[in-house]
Design a protein around this motif. Structure first.
Motif, mmCIF file in Angstrom:
data_model
loop_
_atom_site.group_PDB
_atom_site.id
_atom_site.type_symbol
_atom_site.label_atom_id
_atom_site.label_comp_id
_atom_site.label_asym_id
_atom_site.label_seq_id
_atom_site.Cartn_x
_atom_site.Cartn_y
_atom_site.Cartn_z
ATOM 1 N N ALA A 1 -72.033 31.800 43.993
ATOM 2 C CA ALA A 1 -70.961 31.329 44.885
ATOM 3 C C ALA A 1 -69.651 31.086 44.142
ATOM 4 N N PHE A 2 -69.723 30.644 42.884
ATOM 5 C CA PHE A 2 -68.497 30.242 42.184
ATOM 6 C C PHE A 2 -68.328 30.913 40.817
ATOM 7 N N GLY A 3 -69.277 31.720 40.431
ATOM 8 C CA GLY A 3 -69.201 32.337 39.111
ATOM 9 C C GLY A 3 -69.321 31.316 37.994
ATOM 10 N N ILE A 4 -70.027 30.236 38.249
ATOM 11 C CA ILE A 4 -70.127 29.171 37.246
ATOM 12 C C ILE A 4 -71.211 29.490 36.215
ATOM 13 N N THR A 5 -70.815 29.577 34.959
ATOM 14 C CA THR A 5 -71.797 29.800 33.901
ATOM 15 C C THR A 5 -71.922 28.579 32.993
ATOM 16 N N SER A 6 -70.937 27.689 33.085
ATOM 17 C CA SER A 6 -70.993 26.470 32.278
ATOM 18 C C SER A 6 -70.318 25.355 33.078
ATOM 19 N N ALA A 7 -70.887 24.155 32.978
ATOM 20 C CA ALA A 7 -70.276 23.039 33.711
ATOM 21 C C ALA A 7 -69.018 22.569 32.993
ATOM 22 N N THR A 8 -68.034 22.137 33.743
ATOM 23 C CA THR A 8 -66.853 21.540 33.121
ATOM 24 C C THR A 8 -67.231 20.127 32.651
ATOM 25 N N PRO A 9 -66.436 19.520 31.778
ATOM 26 C CA PRO A 9 -66.812 18.188 31.270
ATOM 27 C C PRO A 9 -67.062 17.162 32.374
ATOM 28 N N VAL A 10 -66.209 17.156 33.388
ATOM 29 C CA VAL A 10 -66.408 16.134 34.424
ATOM 30 C C VAL A 10 -67.688 16.397 35.213
ATOM 31 N N GLN A 11 -68.057 17.666 35.311
ATOM 32 C CA GLN A 11 -69.321 17.985 35.983
ATOM 33 C C GLN A 11 -70.504 17.665 35.077
ATOM 34 N N ALA A 12 -70.391 18.068 33.808
ATOM 35 C CA ALA A 12 -71.502 17.896 32.871
ATOM 36 C C ALA A 12 -71.893 16.427 32.744
ATOM 37 N N ALA B 1 -60.048 13.265 35.652
ATOM 38 C CA ALA B 1 -60.111 14.575 34.994
ATOM 39 C C ALA B 1 -58.937 15.410 35.474
ATOM 40 N N PRO B 2 -58.526 16.381 34.656
ATOM 41 C CA PRO B 2 -57.343 17.158 35.027
ATOM 42 C C PRO B 2 -57.510 17.873 36.362
ATOM 43 N N THR B 3 -56.391 18.204 36.929
ATOM 44 C CA THR B 3 -56.419 18.948 38.179
ATOM 45 C C THR B 3 -57.062 20.314 37.941
ATOM 46 N N GLY B 4 -57.864 20.749 38.892
ATOM 47 C CA GLY B 4 -58.534 22.038 38.763
ATOM 48 C C GLY B 4 -59.712 22.031 37.816
ATOM 49 N N SER B 5 -60.259 20.853 37.514
ATOM 50 C CA SER B 5 -61.354 20.780 36.542
ATOM 51 C C SER B 5 -62.729 20.704 37.214
ATOM 52 N N GLY B 6 -62.783 20.938 38.519
ATOM 53 C CA GLY B 6 -64.083 21.012 39.186
ATOM 54 C C GLY B 6 -64.630 19.685 39.682
ATOM 55 N N LYS B 7 -63.745 18.790 40.056
ATOM 56 C CA LYS B 7 -64.213 17.471 40.515
ATOM 57 C C LYS B 7 -64.945 17.569 41.865
ATOM 58 N N THR B 8 -64.584 18.574 42.651
ATOM 59 C CA THR B 8 -65.219 18.688 43.967
ATOM 60 C C THR B 8 -66.735 18.812 43.833
ATOM 61 N N LEU B 9 -67.177 19.735 42.982
ATOM 62 C CA LEU B 9 -68.620 19.893 42.803
ATOM 63 C C LEU B 9 -69.207 18.736 41.992
ATOM 64 N N ALA B 10 -68.399 18.184 41.086
ATOM 65 C CA ALA B 10 -68.885 17.052 40.291
ATOM 66 C C ALA B 10 -69.331 15.918 41.214
#
Ligand SMILES: Nc1ncnc2c1ncn2[C@@H]1O[C@H](COP(=O)(O)OP(=O)(O)OP(=O)(O)O)[C@@H](O)[C@H]1O
Length: 374
Positions: free
Chosen positions: A72-83, A99-108
């Motif tokens: 769905a998102f092409g995610i191969t590694s979690a961003t820090p806020v997600q991890a 966390a910075p804008t665009g750093s994946g907080k929605t899924l986090a």
């Protein structure tokens, strides 16, 4: 989405298992390398960050999540806020993330919400099968809430209904959301209380469908007593043949409509009596044919009669949450709801162009079989 509740609970418990001193050092180094800083309450029992999506999926007890995120998102590694955020929230911690804008907080934030909601539902913590609100997403604007809903829907294939606004505006938004999520599976019958509301709801539906790729193929028409007989008959015929996929109808005319293929019955206005409710619901799932879905939209204005509708729905096997019974005046009030006759109110709703161009779906028509009791 959660493979089994036992597996999920075991995974979540493991997340908070205190780390040995050596492991804690390793984890602290990993956090530092990724730029993850925790507040002073963090310690050895603070869940470690998980950067590898399969690890995150395993922590959630939902192995299918990793491929779903990749697809769905092409995610191969979690961003820090997600991890760091996802394991913390899965473990039940409250999290305030910066966390910075665009750093994946929605899924986090969204993924733990979905996992814990699925667990709560399985555990029956929400009042039994199917019922209850399992999570709440608050955001500053309606558009943002919808965007978040889209992301979460893509993530797990879940179905969401995010409705903001009150009264008719809320119902119209719910309608639009249903259209966009495929929740108004055709053929669909949409019930309203008056001719004027039927016309208005048709216009809203057409505008919303035009703005939504998932619904762009739907064809719509309206059935009410203000239309000439030939047009009414044509509308019914075209609905039966599948040429019209969504038919907006008043109670009187839609009630007796026999179209076994009908998959969705949506009451835009809650039915005014248990009898009307039963008649409407009976338009789908006919004679053991296609399984149907019945959806009733209601607001505080529909309240007085809801208790009686709830009683009928409960008798048919539906789980009725307590808050709905309370809204309906204690579950058995004898006073029927006042008929909703006001025009549809859409003050601030932006479902599409205000004056949609409707594709005409009516022809000269012939028989008058179904519309005699207008
Ligand atoms: N782990 C990831 N790897 C690659 N892309 C990702 C990852 N997580 C999310 N994304 C993508 O990054 C984009 C930004 O994500 P998101 O909107 O959640 O950011 P945000 O932190 O909420 O931003 P903002 O603070 O601006 O609202 C989205 O397109 C999302 O699909």
């Amino acid at each position: 989405m959660v493979a089994s509740i036992q597996a999920a609970v075991a995974h979540l418990a493991r997340l908070a298992t205190p780390l040995s001193a050596a492991a804690f050092e390793t984890v602290a180094a990993a956090r530092k390398a990724a730029g993850v800083r925790l507040d002073k309450h963090a310690g050895p029992s603070t869940p470690a960050p998980l950067f590898h999506p399969p690890d995150l999926a395993a922590a959630a007890g939902a192995p299918a999540l990793a491929p779903a995120l990749a697809t769905a998102f092409g995610i191969t590694s979690a961003t820090p806020v997600q991890a760091q955020g996802i394991p913390l929230m899965l473990a039940g911690r409250e999290v305030l993330a910066v966390a910075p804008t665009g750093s994946g907080k929605t899924l986090a934030y969204g993924l733990p919400l979905l996992v814990r909601a699925a667990l709560a539902r399985r555990e029956g913590a929400l009042g039994g099968r199917g019922g209850g609100v399992t999570g709440v997403v608050l955001a500053p604007t309606r558009e943002l809430v919808e965007q978040i809903g889209d992301v979460l829907t893509r993530a797990v294939g879940a179905r969401f209904l995010f409705a903001g606004g009150r009264g008719d505006a809320g119902k119209l938004l719910a309608l639009r959301t249903l259209l966009a999520s495929g929740g108004l599976a055709p053929p669909a019958l949409v019930f309203v209380e008056t001719q004027a509301r039927a016309t208005a709801v048709l216009a809203e539906l057409a505008a919303a469908a035009a703005a939504c790729p998932a619904a762009s193929r739907l064809t719509m028409d309206v059935l009410h007593g203000g239309r000439p007989q030939a047009e009414r008959s044509a509308a019914v015929r075209r609905y039966r043949t599948g040429e019209v996929s969504v038919l907006v109808a008043t109670d009187v005319l839609g009630r007796g409509l026999d179209c076994p293929a009908t998959r969705t019955v949506l009451s835009f206005d809650a039915p005014s009596s248990p009898a009307a409710y039963v008649h409407r619901m009976g338009r789908t799932g006919r004679c053991g044919g296609v399984a149907g879905t019945a959806i009733t939209l209601f607001t505080e204005a529909d309240g007085p009669g809801l208790g009686r509708l709830a009683t009928v729905a409960a008798a048919g096997g539906a789980t009725i949450p307590d808050w709905m019974r309370a809204l309906g005046g204690g579950g058995g009030g004898s006073r029927a709801r006042e008929r909703v006759t006001r025009p549809v109110w859409r003050r601030s709703l932006t479902a599409g162009p205000r004056r949609p161009t409707l594709r005409p779906v009516v022809d000269g028509g012939e028989s008058s079989e179904d519309a005699a009791d207008a």
